[in-house]
Design a protein around this motif. Structure first.
Motif, short mmCIF file in Angstrom:
data_model
loop_
_atom_site.label_atom_id
_atom_site.label_comp_id
_atom_site.label_asym_id
_atom_site.label_seq_id
_atom_site.Cartn_x
_atom_site.Cartn_y
_atom_site.Cartn_z
N TYR A 49 -5.79 -0.25 8.84
CA TYR A 49 -7.44 -1.46 7.85
C TYR A 49 -7.61 -1.48 8.59
O TYR A 49 -9.27 -2.12 8.66
CB TYR A 49 -6.17 -2.31 7.39
N GLY A 71 -8.59 5.17 4.34
CA GLY A 71 -10.16 4.70 3.72
C GLY A 71 -8.95 4.74 2.31
O GLY A 71 -8.37 4.98 2.13
N ARG A 72 -10.26 4.42 1.79
CA ARG A 72 -10.05 4.30 -0.17
C ARG A 72 -11.71 5.16 -0.40
O ARG A 72 -12.90 5.43 -0.20
CB ARG A 72 -10.16 3.17 -0.16
N TYR A 120 -5.87 1.49 -0.06
CA TYR A 120 -6.34 2.82 0.56
C TYR A 120 -6.04 4.03 -0.89
O TYR A 120 -4.73 4.14 -1.22
CB TYR A 120 -6.25 2.60 1.75
N ASP A 162 0.62 -1.17 -0.34
CA ASP A 162 -0.27 0.42 -0.02
C ASP A 162 0.86 1.21 0.18
O ASP A 162 2.44 1.55 0.42
CB ASP A 162 -0.46 -0.13 1.41
#
Length: 433
Positions: free
Chosen positions: A391, A273-274, A287, A244
């Motif tokens: 996460y 978050g995404r 994300y 990530d």
């Protein structure tokens, strides 16, 4: 004295008799022979930086990549560089016999190309696999950041670092701020008390691109985003391959924090978050934004922010707030202290991306081992801890992720039939392992 300094001092003093002896030192080899594993953008950039540092003392003799088109693109770029930069002219000798393709390409380069130094610029998930092979073969290494993608890989890399020490090998990681003169002086000034006691830290890597590559340019044989080919060619957007963006990019900032603090945090608490409008799985499963609090004890916290969202604003900085002043560092803009004893580094500093290779080359030519792999693993683990807190939506003691977590993201099989599991993590649902 810090643990890493003790290790370095003992290693340099006690292992001189076991350091490898190379033929160029005896006049039988005119130049260092260098191989590149990983022929995408960062790999080609690393070669250019390396040759700039070498100033005629090295030749790129071999390349390796999973995909043949990446080899051809690299060769095309090398030919262009020979015409553009004096330090590149005459420093490429890569016949077809030393152009290695496929899953075992890294092994072929390491064992068959007679290289003294290996440049590793592959997706992070491959690091332990490739570094163990190179260290077992007695090769000196430049390895890009981050060190790995999960705690299991991190612990394996500590073992590999130990093996490199025993073999007297140099490993220089791609955390280039450690080689920037302005940064080095800044950290010295912090540790010598110029800003007083540290009472707070902020770290930012905010980027204006999510970073997904154009599928047409990738020459995909299999455009299915769940396929192994798609995910490796677009490794940056998949958690298992990149770790990530918090791990892959923000590790630079966290490395500066660890460098200055000289210790691990005690506890980690993150949120992330995404964006809802980023398509899945075409745009991977990582994300787009993170915010993490690292508790270093005694009331000292590091607020750490990472973002990759299209059309947002770029902002990259480390800030240390002390009782007597504030230090701010940015590789491309400034390193300065404001407060009771102001200071600012000169603007005309050597390029850190070149300096890291100069240190590598001088170390190898002078038989003076420098193994900094542990430093990068330490900082990568800090990033992994922050990622996992975001996460899961949970805070936890740092020691758990470093010593007990059994998370392993690497595929069970290294082939195109493998289907790595991908899913966007949901806080409160995602399980720590």
């Amino acid at each position: 004295m810090e643990r890493r300094d003790v290790i370095k001092t003992v290693s340099l003093a006690g292992m001189a008799s076991t350091l490898p002896k190379f033929s160029w030192a005896e006049g039988n080899r005119a130049k260092l022979r260098v191989g590149l594993i990983g022929c995408s953008g960062r790999g080609m950039g690393a070669v250019r930086n390396f040759l700039c540092a070498a100033q005629g003392r090295a030749t790129i003799v071999a390349v390796a990549d999973l995909f043949p088109d990446r080899i051809q693109l690299a060769l095309k770029n090398f030919a262009r560089d020979e015409g553009r930069f004096d330090y590149c002219k005459g420093n490429f000798d890569i016949p077809t016999s030393r152009q290695y393709v496929g899953w075992d390409a890294y092994k072929q380069l390491i064992h068959d190309a007679d290289c003294d130094i290996v440049l590793n610029a592959t997706p992070p998930v491959f690091r332990p696999l490739h570094l163990r092979e190179a260290v077992n073969a007695g090769k000196h290494i430049f390895v890009e950041k981050p060190a790995c993608v999960d705690p299991v890989q991190a612990r394996e890399l500590y073992e590999i670092a130990e093996l490199a020490d025993k073999k007297g090998l140099t490993i220089i990681p791609g955390v280039q701020r450690r080689f920037h003169p302005g940064y080095k002086e800044a950290i010295d000034r912090i540790q010598n008390g110029q800003i007083g006691e540290i009472i707070g830290i902020q770290a930012y890597w905010l980027n204006s691109r999510f970073w997904i590559q154009d599928g047409q340019k990738l020459r995909l044989q299999n455009p299915d985003p769940t396929s192994m080919e798609y995910q490796i060619r677009n490794w940056f957007i998949f958690r298992w391959a990149s770790g990530d963006c918090y791990v892959e990019q923000h590790v630079h900032n966290l490395d500066v924090v660890r460098w200055a603090m000289g210790k691990d945090p005690i506890e980690v608490n993150g949120i992330g978050g995404r964006r809802w409008d980023y398509p899945y799985p075409e745009w991977g499963d990582r994300y787009s934004h993170f915010g993490v609090d690292f508790d270093f004890g005694n009331g000292v916290h590091c607020a750490s922010y990472s973002r990759r969202e299209n059309k947002s604003k770029d902002y990259v900085l480390e800030r240390f707030v002390g009782t007597k002043g504030i230090l701010e560092t940015n590789e491309n803009r400034m390193q300065r202290i404001t407060g009771q004893k102001p200071w600012e580094a000169p603007k005309d500093q050597p390029q850190a991306l070149v300096e890291e290779h100069r240190v590598l080359i001088d170390s190898v030519l002078n038989n003076k081992k420098i193994n900094m792999l542990r430093d990068m693993v330490d900082s990568t683990l800090m990033a992994i801890a922050g990622r996992e807190s975001c996460y899961s939506g949970l805070n936890f003691k740092y020691g758990w992720i470093a010593k007990k977590s059994q998370q392993s993201l690497a595929p069970k099989n290294w082939d195109f039939n493998e289907k790595p599991q991908i899913e966007v993590p949901l806080p409160g649902v995602y399980k720590l392992s």
